[in-house]
Motif scaffolding. Structure first.
Motif, PDB file in Angstrom:
ATOM      1  N   ASP A  37      58.864  45.769  57.058  1.00 22.45           N
ATOM      2  CA  ASP A  37      59.729  45.183  56.044  1.00 22.45           C
ATOM      3  C   ASP A  37      59.671  43.668  56.183  1.00 22.45           C
ATOM      4  O   ASP A  37      59.415  43.153  57.271  1.00 22.45           O
ATOM      5  CB  ASP A  37      61.165  45.675  56.208  1.00 22.45           C
ATOM      6  N   THR A  42      60.488  36.448  58.013  1.00 18.32           N
ATOM      7  CA  THR A  42      60.423  37.344  59.165  1.00 18.32           C
ATOM      8  C   THR A  42      59.859  38.697  58.744  1.00 18.32           C
ATOM      9  O   THR A  42      60.280  39.257  57.738  1.00 18.32           O
ATOM     10  CB  THR A  42      61.825  37.545  59.778  1.00 18.32           C
ATOM     11  N   VAL A  43      58.914  39.188  59.535  1.00 20.39           N
ATOM     12  CA  VAL A  43      58.363  40.522  59.324  1.00 20.39           C
ATOM     13  C   VAL A  43      58.951  41.422  60.403  1.00 20.39           C
ATOM     14  O   VAL A  43      58.900  41.104  61.593  1.00 20.39           O
ATOM     15  CB  VAL A  43      56.818  40.504  59.414  1.00 20.39           C
ATOM     16  N   ILE A  44      59.520  42.533  59.986  1.00 14.68           N
ATOM     17  CA  ILE A  44      60.161  43.476  60.900  1.00 14.68           C
ATOM     18  C   ILE A  44      59.329  44.754  60.938  1.00 14.68           C
ATOM     19  O   ILE A  44      59.039  45.341  59.896  1.00 14.68           O
ATOM     20  CB  ILE A  44      61.599  43.790  60.459  1.00 14.68           C
ATOM     21  N   VAL A  46      59.208  48.544  62.708  1.00 13.69           N
ATOM     22  CA  VAL A  46      59.969  49.539  63.458  1.00 13.69           C
ATOM     23  C   VAL A  46      59.055  50.721  63.729  1.00 13.69           C
ATOM     24  O   VAL A  46      58.560  51.368  62.808  1.00 13.69           O
ATOM     25  CB  VAL A  46      61.226  50.003  62.693  1.00 13.69           C
ATOM     26  N   GLN A  52      61.491  47.958  68.002  1.00 12.81           N
ATOM     27  CA  GLN A  52      61.444  47.063  66.850  1.00 12.81           C
ATOM     28  C   GLN A  52      60.876  45.714  67.250  1.00 12.81           C
ATOM     29  O   GLN A  52      61.200  45.184  68.304  1.00 12.81           O
ATOM     30  CB  GLN A  52      62.856  46.892  66.299  1.00 12.81           C
ATOM     31  N   PHE A  53      60.011  45.161  66.389  1.00  9.65           N
ATOM     32  CA  PHE A  53      59.460  43.823  66.572  1.00  9.65           C
ATOM     33  C   PHE A  53      59.900  42.981  65.388  1.00  9.65           C
ATOM     34  O   PHE A  53      59.854  43.440  64.253  1.00  9.65           O
ATOM     35  CB  PHE A  53      57.921  43.840  66.589  1.00  9.65           C
ATOM     36  N   GLU A  54      60.309  41.757  65.643  1.00 11.97           N
ATOM     37  CA  GLU A  54      60.611  40.800  64.586  1.00 11.97           C
ATOM     38  C   GLU A  54      59.718  39.596  64.794  1.00 11.97           C
ATOM     39  O   GLU A  54      59.773  38.947  65.841  1.00 11.97           O
ATOM     40  CB  GLU A  54      62.080  40.400  64.621  1.00 11.97           C
ATOM     41  N   LEU A  55      58.880  39.324  63.810  1.00  9.34           N
ATOM     42  CA  LEU A  55      57.914  38.237  63.914  1.00  9.34           C
ATOM     43  C   LEU A  55      58.196  37.181  62.859  1.00  9.34           C
ATOM     44  O   LEU A  55      58.248  37.484  61.664  1.00  9.34           O
ATOM     45  CB  LEU A  55      56.487  38.774  63.720  1.00  9.34           C
ATOM     46  N   SER A  56      58.375  35.944  63.293  1.00 11.09           N
ATOM     47  CA  SER A  56      58.536  34.830  62.360  1.00 11.09           C
ATOM     48  C   SER A  56      57.159  34.335  61.964  1.00 11.09           C
ATOM     49  O   SER A  56      56.275  34.210  62.807  1.00 11.09           O
ATOM     50  CB  SER A  56      59.317  33.697  63.009  1.00 11.09           C
TER      51      SER A  56
END
Length: 79
Positions: A37, A42-44, A46, A52-56
């Motif tokens: 998503d 930010t790309v999330i 799951v 979960q990874f959150e990438l800026s």
């Protein structure tokens, strides 16, 4: 965290491609079934196990998806 920090910390492969009209980031996550998503810059991601990874990313993504375990993030190039 940004993509570079993510790959450095997790020992994963990532590459950034810069074209005239787009920037593409590809990262090997070694996971084939995950939800992706985009929320602002930010790309999330799951994974099925709940991790979960959150990438800026440097620009708002126009498209983000996983295919064959590779996360691909497409963004418009900054003028």
């Amino acid at each position: 965290m940004n993509v570079q920090q993510f790959t450095d910390n997790e020992d994963r492969f990532a590459r950034q491609y810069v074209y005239d009209d787009a920037i593409v980031v590809a990262a090997d996550l070694d996971v084939t079934d995950a939800d992706v998503d985009v929320l602002g810059d930010t790309v999330i991601v799951v994974r099925p196990d709940g991790e979960q990874f959150e990438l800026s990313v440097p620009a708002t993504p126009t498209h983000a998806f996983i295919r064959n375990g590779v996360l691909t993030i497409e963004m418009e190039a900054q003028a």
